[in-house]
Design an enzyme around this catalytic site. Structure first.
Site, PDB file in Angstrom:
ATOM      1  N   GLY A  46       0.844  -1.194   0.000  1.00 55.78           N
ATOM      2  CA  GLY A  46       0.000   0.000   0.000  1.00 55.78           C
ATOM      3  C   GLY A  46       0.872   1.233   0.000  1.00 55.78           C
ATOM      4  N   GLN A  51       2.907  10.069   1.152  1.00 51.12           N
ATOM      5  CA  GLN A  51       4.217   9.415   1.184  1.00 51.12           C
ATOM      6  C   GLN A  51       5.099   9.781  -0.009  1.00 51.12           C
ATOM      7  OE1 GLN A  51       2.462   5.319   2.162  1.00 51.12           O
ATOM      8  NE2 GLN A  51       4.385   5.367   3.306  1.00 51.12           N
ATOM      9  N   CYS A  98       6.144   0.318   7.487  1.00 48.60           N
ATOM     10  CA  CYS A  98       5.713   1.486   6.709  1.00 48.60           C
ATOM     11  C   CYS A  98       6.868   1.963   5.849  1.00 48.60           C
ATOM     12  CB  CYS A  98       5.280   2.602   7.654  1.00 48.60           C
ATOM     13  SG  CYS A  98       4.755   4.094   6.780  1.00 48.60           S
ATOM     14  N   LEU A  99       6.592   2.268   4.587  1.00 49.71           N
ATOM     15  CA  LEU A  99       7.640   2.726   3.671  1.00 49.71           C
ATOM     16  C   LEU A  99       8.200   4.086   4.082  1.00 49.71           C
ATOM     17  CD1 LEU A  99       5.959   1.660   0.305  1.00 49.71           C
ATOM     18  CD2 LEU A  99       7.808   0.480   1.519  1.00 49.71           C
ATOM     19  N   HIS A 140      -4.063   1.294   7.957  1.00 49.81           N
ATOM     20  CA  HIS A 140      -2.741   1.929   7.897  1.00 49.81           C
ATOM     21  C   HIS A 140      -2.727   3.052   6.853  1.00 49.81           C
ATOM     22  CE1 HIS A 140       1.824   1.591   7.945  1.00 49.81           C
ATOM     23  NE2 HIS A 140       1.602   2.326   6.874  1.00 49.81           N
ATOM     24  N   GLU A 141      -3.245   2.754   5.664  1.00 53.67           N
ATOM     25  CA  GLU A 141      -3.205   3.760   4.584  1.00 53.67           C
ATOM     26  C   GLU A 141      -4.159   4.921   4.888  1.00 53.67           C
ATOM     27  OE1 GLU A 141      -0.788   3.570   2.675  1.00 53.67           O
ATOM     28  OE2 GLU A 141      -0.289   1.485   3.104  1.00 53.67           O
ATOM     29  N   HIS A 144      -2.625   7.473   7.090  1.00 53.06           N
ATOM     30  CA  HIS A 144      -1.727   8.414   6.400  1.00 53.06           C
ATOM     31  C   HIS A 144      -2.484   9.670   5.954  1.00 53.06           C
ATOM     32  CE1 HIS A 144       2.198   6.537   6.128  1.00 53.06           C
ATOM     33  NE2 HIS A 144       1.697   5.397   5.685  1.00 53.06           N
TER      34      HIS A 144
HETATM   35 ZN    ZN Z   1       2.756   3.668   5.834  1.00 51.48          ZN
END
Ligand code: ZN
Length: 187
Positions: A46, A51, A98-99, A140-141, A144
């Site tokens: 995701g 991000q 998480c990226l 999670h997304e 963000h």
């Molecule tokens: Zn994330």
């Protein structure tokens, strides 16, 4: 279509609520393509627009079901409904990544089920019901887009570990990013 740099914890865009999308035009389609390319290159399951430094309510996801059927798409201006959280300690099975906090994992209890209502790239409404890890990805997304990282939701013990990691890595300040396919932040 292009892979874009992924910003790291500390960049204000990650800690600010994102704005609603108001036109479903070619620019939006282009942005979504870049988000999918960036998610694939990372690789991740995701990715949310903040991000890649874009403060808009958009996330993409790619997480096949247990039978291997693809579940790949984009959610624009999403709403989310989350089942009540179980009252229990987080375990290894709850470890999330998480990226924008790359190469690290911390355990967090999430709701077991979600319903997401959103628009697709063309402005068509849809709804998906999610369970298990897919439900976790959605929560999670969606976080963000509210300006939260999963790190912000950890219990006290895990939050202390995350804060220590952030200091050690030199994150937690503006201007840091990494490039999928070029930088390797797993080490
Ligand atoms: Zn994330």
């Amino acid at each position: 279509m292009a892979v874009r740099p992924i910003v790291i914890s500390g960049s204000p865009v990650l800690h600010t609520p994102a704005a609603r999308v108001d036109s479903f035009d070619a620019d939006l389609a282009h942005l979504i393509e870049d988000m999918l390319d960036t998610m694939d290159a990372a690789p991740g399951v995701g990715l949310a627009a903040p991000q890649i430094g874009v403060s808009l309510q958009i996330f993409v996801y790619d997480y096949p079901d247990d039978a291997g059927n693809p579940r790949r798409g984009v959610a624009v201006n999403p709403e989310i409904f989350v089942s009540p959280l179980e009252i229990r300690d987080a375990t290894e099975e709850d470890e999330e990544g998480c990226l924008s906090f790359p190469g690290e994992r911390f355990a967090l209890v999430r709701g077991a089920k979600t319903i997401v209502r959103a628009f697709d790239a063309h402005g068509v409404r849809f709804e998906i019901e999610c369970e298990g890890w897919f439900a976790r990805i959605m929560q999670h997304e969606y976080d963000h887009l509210l300006g939260y990282l999963y790190i912000d939701r950890l219990d006290f013990a895990e939050a202390k570990l995350a804060a220590k990691t952030e200091r050690k890595r030199g994150w937690g300040k503006p201007g840091l990013s990494w490039m999928p396919g070029i930088d390797n932040l797993e080490d």
